[in-house]
Design a protein around this motif. Structure first.
Motif, PDB file in Angstrom:
ATOM      1  N   ASP A 165       4.123  -6.856   4.492  1.00 27.33           N
ATOM      2  CA  ASP A 165       3.205  -6.217   3.575  1.00 27.33           C
ATOM      3  C   ASP A 165       2.133  -7.300   2.856  1.00 27.33           C
ATOM      4  N   ARG A 166       2.975  -8.092   2.119  1.00 25.91           N
ATOM      5  CA  ARG A 166       2.350  -9.223   1.482  1.00 25.91           C
ATOM      6  C   ARG A 166       1.194 -10.030   2.229  1.00 25.91           C
ATOM      7  N   LEU A 167       1.871 -10.311   3.436  1.00 29.78           N
ATOM      8  CA  LEU A 167       1.154 -11.316   4.350  1.00 29.78           C
ATOM      9  C   LEU A 167      -0.192 -10.898   4.800  1.00 29.78           C
ATOM     10  N   TYR A 168      -0.074  -9.341   4.944  1.00 30.73           N
ATOM     11  CA  TYR A 168      -1.003  -8.575   5.551  1.00 30.73           C
ATOM     12  C   TYR A 168      -2.277  -8.428   4.580  1.00 30.73           C
ATOM     13  N   ALA A 169      -1.949  -8.161   3.257  1.00 26.05           N
ATOM     14  CA  ALA A 169      -2.712  -8.086   2.251  1.00 26.05           C
ATOM     15  C   ALA A 169      -3.394  -9.406   2.049  1.00 26.05           C
ATOM     16  N   ARG A 170      -2.712 -10.322   2.284  1.00 26.40           N
ATOM     17  CA  ARG A 170      -3.603 -11.557   2.105  1.00 26.40           C
ATOM     18  C   ARG A 170      -4.514 -11.959   3.104  1.00 26.40           C
TER      19      ARG A 170
ATOM     20  N   PRO B 280     -12.771  -0.368   2.201  1.00 23.55           N
ATOM     21  CA  PRO B 280     -13.718  -1.218   3.100  1.00 23.55           C
ATOM     22  C   PRO B 280     -14.802  -1.961   2.470  1.00 23.55           C
ATOM     23  N   LEU B 281     -15.628  -2.703   3.152  1.00 24.52           N
ATOM     24  CA  LEU B 281     -16.799  -3.223   2.692  1.00 24.52           C
ATOM     25  C   LEU B 281     -17.677  -2.156   2.724  1.00 24.52           C
ATOM     26  N   PRO B 282     -18.562  -2.065   1.708  1.00 23.74           N
ATOM     27  CA  PRO B 282     -19.348  -0.878   1.487  1.00 23.74           C
ATOM     28  C   PRO B 282     -20.522  -0.791   2.530  1.00 23.74           C
ATOM     29  N   TYR B 283     -21.012   0.442   2.538  1.00 21.06           N
ATOM     30  CA  TYR B 283     -22.142   0.526   3.487  1.00 21.06           C
ATOM     31  C   TYR B 283     -23.274   0.011   2.542  1.00 21.06           C
ATOM     32  N   ASP B 284     -24.006  -1.275   2.918  1.00 21.71           N
ATOM     33  CA  ASP B 284     -24.994  -1.722   2.161  1.00 21.71           C
ATOM     34  C   ASP B 284     -25.968  -2.451   3.035  1.00 21.71           C
ATOM     35  N   PRO B 285     -26.882  -1.703   3.531  1.00 21.63           N
ATOM     36  CA  PRO B 285     -27.922  -2.287   4.446  1.00 21.63           C
ATOM     37  C   PRO B 285     -28.827  -3.149   3.737  1.00 21.63           C
ATOM     38  N   GLU B 286     -29.016  -2.810   2.596  1.00 20.76           N
ATOM     39  CA  GLU B 286     -29.858  -3.992   1.717  1.00 20.76           C
ATOM     40  C   GLU B 286     -29.305  -5.525   1.603  1.00 20.76           C
ATOM     41  N   GLN B 287     -28.020  -5.179   1.370  1.00 24.64           N
ATOM     42  CA  GLN B 287     -27.309  -6.394   1.044  1.00 24.64           C
ATOM     43  C   GLN B 287     -27.079  -7.204   2.605  1.00 24.64           C
ATOM     44  N   ALA B 288     -27.063  -6.296   3.604  1.00 25.17           N
ATOM     45  CA  ALA B 288     -26.914  -6.871   4.908  1.00 25.17           C
ATOM     46  C   ALA B 288     -28.019  -7.648   5.322  1.00 25.17           C
TER      47      ALA B 288
ATOM     48  N   ASP C 215     -10.959  -1.431   5.984  1.00 26.81           N
ATOM     49  CA  ASP C 215     -11.191  -2.753   6.465  1.00 26.81           C
ATOM     50  C   ASP C 215      -9.875  -3.477   6.666  1.00 26.81           C
ATOM     51  N   GLY C 216      -9.938  -4.752   7.201  1.00 31.86           N
ATOM     52  CA  GLY C 216      -8.824  -5.734   7.132  1.00 31.86           C
ATOM     53  C   GLY C 216      -7.646  -5.326   8.213  1.00 31.86           C
ATOM     54  N   VAL C 217      -6.567  -5.488   7.827  1.00 34.21           N
ATOM     55  CA  VAL C 217      -5.351  -5.310   8.563  1.00 34.21           C
ATOM     56  C   VAL C 217      -4.234  -4.758   7.725  1.00 34.21           C
ATOM     57  N   PHE C 218      -3.355  -3.748   8.506  1.00 32.10           N
ATOM     58  CA  PHE C 218      -2.077  -3.434   7.479  1.00 32.10           C
ATOM     59  C   PHE C 218      -1.084  -2.892   8.229  1.00 32.10           C
ATOM     60  N   THR C 219       0.126  -2.860   7.943  1.00 33.36           N
ATOM     61  CA  THR C 219       1.175  -2.557   8.652  1.00 33.36           C
ATOM     62  C   THR C 219       1.195  -1.010   8.500  1.00 33.36           C
TER      63      THR C 219
ATOM     64  N   THR D 216      -6.066  -9.663   4.812  1.00 33.08           N
ATOM     65  CA  THR D 216      -7.173  -8.810   4.714  1.00 33.08           C
ATOM     66  C   THR D 216      -8.227  -9.483   3.355  1.00 33.08           C
ATOM     67  N   GLU D 217      -7.462  -9.995   2.383  1.00 30.40           N
ATOM     68  CA  GLU D 217      -8.239 -10.725   1.618  1.00 30.40           C
ATOM     69  C   GLU D 217      -9.437 -11.770   2.236  1.00 30.40           C
ATOM     70  N   ILE D 218      -8.874 -12.507   3.170  1.00 29.06           N
ATOM     71  CA  ILE D 218      -9.519 -13.574   4.019  1.00 29.06           C
ATOM     72  C   ILE D 218     -10.731 -12.847   4.772  1.00 29.06           C
TER      73      ILE D 218
END
Lengths: 331, 467
Positions: free
Chosen positions: B412-417, B284-292, B268-272, B419-421
């Motif tokens: 790289d650092r900015l992409y990681a941040r 990635p965010l997990p596959y979790d239909p219950e949580q969905a 998930d997210g973005v990266f270089t 992705t966190e958001i």
């Protein structure tokens, strides 16, 4: 006749202008932007939007549509069909490359159509209700009903992939340039077999049906009965009297085939990787390549008008009942 | 190798120019730079200026030495407005025949995707006719292969370059056979034995996967097939709902359903590109239909009438996804539709061609947009004034900073941040990685998914086993 042709050609000018004008504005109303080729996901590097705008300006796409139209018409009258956005080559040169390839395909397909279709139609009509007639009728209906792309793919799978008798695609072999003249001709014909067969046989099925019905009508005409009564042999009656007359409407059909001759067959050309007009048009429509779309549309419209004219003139030439001159009114 | 047409070797979408021409450097599988035309290099502290020291033993096929003037000429040529290439570079400075300084305001100056052309053959030619130059059908290069012959509308042939500075390619001859842009001709060329390599559509995977003669390779990069949510639409305004929709999607199952290898990265997210090659893939965010379901319930979307579709204030959770044609998107859309249905969300599919898709994105004229996410388009997609209606000041700030820096480490650092958001406030959901699939005859060796999968890029390193 010359006055008639000149009059028809003059009448065609506003018609053609109308067609290309409508086409010009309609394709620009369609969603999609030709500059989107610079956004394609397969591109390695993102293109700066400012650079895209510069390219848009280079092609005049930043101007109002009516200005683009006036410039396009002015350029066309000078013989300049513009430059392809996708291939970035002059459209005229691209058409000059594609037309010969399409002509090879379509002329041979049309000949095959005429040869097979007319022959089967005659045989079927002369032997009406015979086993041969029924076989030809059912066979032509089946072939007519088969989609051309499906037939093409099946033939490629059988004769190219499985048996290896014919090439899967393209117009010539890789060692073409090392072949003798005879070898080159054979090589080109070898590559034409499958696409010409698919195009020719499919339309021959329709021609056969049409020819059969038309000939059956003619065989019941009074002049045919009269010819028989005068003691002409059945062969003479059919060949000299019936078939010649039955062919008259077929001429109209072939006259109207003129746009097809140069327009090509989009699907068949794509399947066989045939670098003709059909493939060029399909790729242009998908890529919003306006200059190519306009050029091919203009060509198709012109050829349709010319085809109609040729059909009318030919009709008058073979059928004495039809006259191109205006008849004086009865007093 | 089956390719659409002779334009495949021009400076555009394909990597076939690597057959004949050298870049300054390339990134290896670990995201490190490896010298090609360049022997060594150094850069300024802010990475905006790279100084390259070129090899002195590289020659064009006609015997003329390759120099820094060729590099400068190429970058100037590609940036020439009349050439309309889409590229724009700052004009470099030649210090001497083997030293050149390349400046770049918006990114690293190593330009690993650019190859260089012979100045002495091209400088007199008109850039306005750039795409029509005979050079593209009769090229003179400096790479592992050299041009042999061109048959119009049919093929182009290359042979291993005996004067190549590196190891001589093991495949002696490479023939590009032109089969047009339609997919069927590429496949039949492969099946009939007319070609050993073809680029093809995902819909053709099952047929080739079951044929023991061929292997399938997937070129994977930081981009992905993805679904963008229209974030200012009432159905997607709530970040919790967008997160729920991501949790409802089983991306591993999508890989399986599309016949893609199960070990392709799911992220998930973005990266270089550099992060991607180093396998610094965000979890990635997990596959979790219950949580969905919990998140959708919490947002007020509940199936009250028992028809299997959630509603809120009498409005069913039903939307239309504009889906691009190609890249396996139509099939993917059907599977995504089925997975969302499991959590009570009804997605309708509107299939559109690529050109229309971009227009829809620009105009913000969609509810959900399903096509290709490109890692380099962050500003366009998620920056200020983005067309998907996404509002997040933290993201806007990070994207501004990304634009302002040329330092790859900082990027790289900015992409990681970012992705966190995006984990809590996702504007889009990555579905399946990868964009290009290659069908290759088993006898062609030396390729591997995901980093050495493109035969056009690595032709010089491949070899063929006897039939």
């Amino acid at each position: 006749v010359i006055r008639y042709i000149a009059k028809r050609l003059l009448q065609a000018i506003p018609l053609l202008l109308g067609i290309i004008t409508i086409t010009f504005f309609i394709i620009r109303l369609a969603p999609g932007d030709p500059m989107d080729i610079y956004l394609e996901p397969t591109r390695q590097r993102q293109v700066d939007p400012e650079v895209i705008e510069l390219i848009r300006k280079k092609y005049g796409l930043d101007q109002p549509v009516y200005v683009q139209y006036v410039k396009w018409v002015a350029n066309v009258t000078r013989g300049d069909l513009g430059e392809s956005y996708r291939h970035r080559r002059p459209v005229r040169a691209m058409l000059a490359e594609a037309i010969p390839y399409t002509l090879q395909l379509t002329v041979l397909a049309l000949l095959l159509d005429a040869l097979v279709g007319i022959t089967l139609g005659i045989v079927s009509a002369v032997k009406q209700y015979s086993r041969l007639d029924k076989t030809v009728t059912i066979g032509s209906l089946i072939v007519y009903a088969i989609p051309g792309f499906w037939l093409a793919l099946m033939l490629v799978l059988l004769f190219s992939v499985q048996l290896g008798w014919f090439p899967t695609s393209q117009t010539r072999s890789m060692d073409y340039e090392f072949l003798s003249l005879g070898g080159k001709i054979l090589d080109r014909l070898w590559h034409l077999v499958l696409p010409v067969f698919v195009m020719g046989v499919a339309s021959a099925a329709g021609t056969a049906r049409y020819m059969r019905n038309r000939l059956l009508e003619v065989l019941n005409e009074e002049y045919v009965v009269a010819a028989r009564a005068r003691g002409f042999s059945e062969r003479t009656v059919i060949v000299k009297h019936a078939v010649r007359n039955a062919l008259i409407p077929i001429i109209t059909i072939y006259g109207l085939s003129l746009p097809f001759l140069l327009g090509g067959a989009t699907i068949i050309e794509s399947i066989f990787a045939w670098p003709g007009m059909g493939r060029l048009t399909v790729e242009a429509v998908g890529g919003r390549d306006y200059p190519i779309i306009m050029a091919t549309t203009m060509m198709a419209a012109t050829l349709t008008v010319l085809g109609n004219l040729i059909a009318d003139v030919a009709y008058a030439a073979v059928d004495p009942r039809v006259s191109l001159e205006a008849k004086p009114r009865a007093p | 190798m089956a390719v659409p047409n002779a334009e495949a070797v021009k400076p555009d979408a394909w990597d076939l120019d690597y057959l004949m021409f050298l870049p300054l450097a390339t990134q290896n599988e670990r995201g490190e730079l490896e010298g090609r035309l360049a022997r060594s290099w150094e850069h300024s502290p802010d990475h905006r200026e790279y100084t390259y020291h070129l090899r002195t033993d590289v020659r064009w096929d006609d015997g003329v030495p390759v120099t820094a003037h060729d590099v400068k000429f190429t970058l100037d040529l590609l940036s020439h407005p009349d050439a309309a290439t889409g590229y724009r570079f700052e004009s470099p400075t030649v210090l001497d025949d083997s030293t050149i300084v390349i400046r770049s305001a918006d990114g690293p100056g190593y330009l690993d995707d650019i190859v260089y052309y012979p100045r002495h053959l091209l400088e007199e030619l008109d850039p306005k006719r750039f795409w029509q130059w005979d050079f593209w059908t009769h090229p003179v290069g400096d790479g592992p292969y050299r041009f042999v012959r061109y048959v119009p509308q049919t093929m182009m042939e290359f042979e291993a370059n005996p004067a190549y500075y590196g190891a001589k390619p093991r495949i002696a001859r490479v023939i590009l056979t032109f089969v047009g842009e339609a997919g069927a001709a590429e496949l039949t060329a492969l099946l009939s034995g007319d070609a050993d390599i073809a680029r093809a559509d995902l819909s053709q995977l099952p047929q080739i996967a079951s044929d023991p003669r061929f292997r399938i390779y997937h070129k994977v990069g930081p981009g992905a097939r993805a679904i963008y949510w229209k974030c200012d639409h009432p159905l997607f305004r709530d970040p919790g709902v967008r997160r729920a929709l991501t949790l409802a999607l089983d991306r591993r199952e999508l890989l399986q359903l599309l016949n893609l290898p199960g070990d392709l990265p799911v992220t998930d997210g973005v990266f270089t590109d550099r992060q991607f090659r180093r396998r610094e893939w965000p979890e990635p965010l997990p596959y979790d239909p219950e949580q969905a379901r919990v998140l959708l319930d919490a947002a007020g979307w509940v199936d009250r009438d028992g028809d299997g579709i959630r509603e809120k204030a009498g409005r069913p959770y039903r939307f239309t996804a504009s889906v691009g044609n190609g890249f396996g998107m139509p099939q993917l859309a059907v599977y995504v539709q089925a997975q969302l249905r499991r959590v009570g969300v009804q997605m309708e599919i509107q299939l559109l061609e690529g050109s229309v898709m971009w227009g829809k994105l620009r105009a913000g004229d969609f509810e959900a947009w399903m096509y290709i996410h490109q890692s380099g388009s962050l500003r366009r997609d998620f920056g200020k004034g983005n067309p998907i209606g996404y509002r997040n000041d933290g993201v806007f700030d990070l994207i501004d900073r990304l634009t302002a820096t040329a330092d790859p480490h900082e990027k790289d650092r900015l992409y990681a941040r970012l992705t966190e958001i995006f984990r809590t406030d996702p504007p889009f959901t990555r579905l399946v990685s990868g964009s290009t699939t290659w069908f290759v005859h088993r006898r062609v060796q030396g390729l591997s998914t995901p980093f050495r999968s493109a035969p056009d890029t690595y032709m010089g390193d491949l070899w063929v086993e006897p039939r």
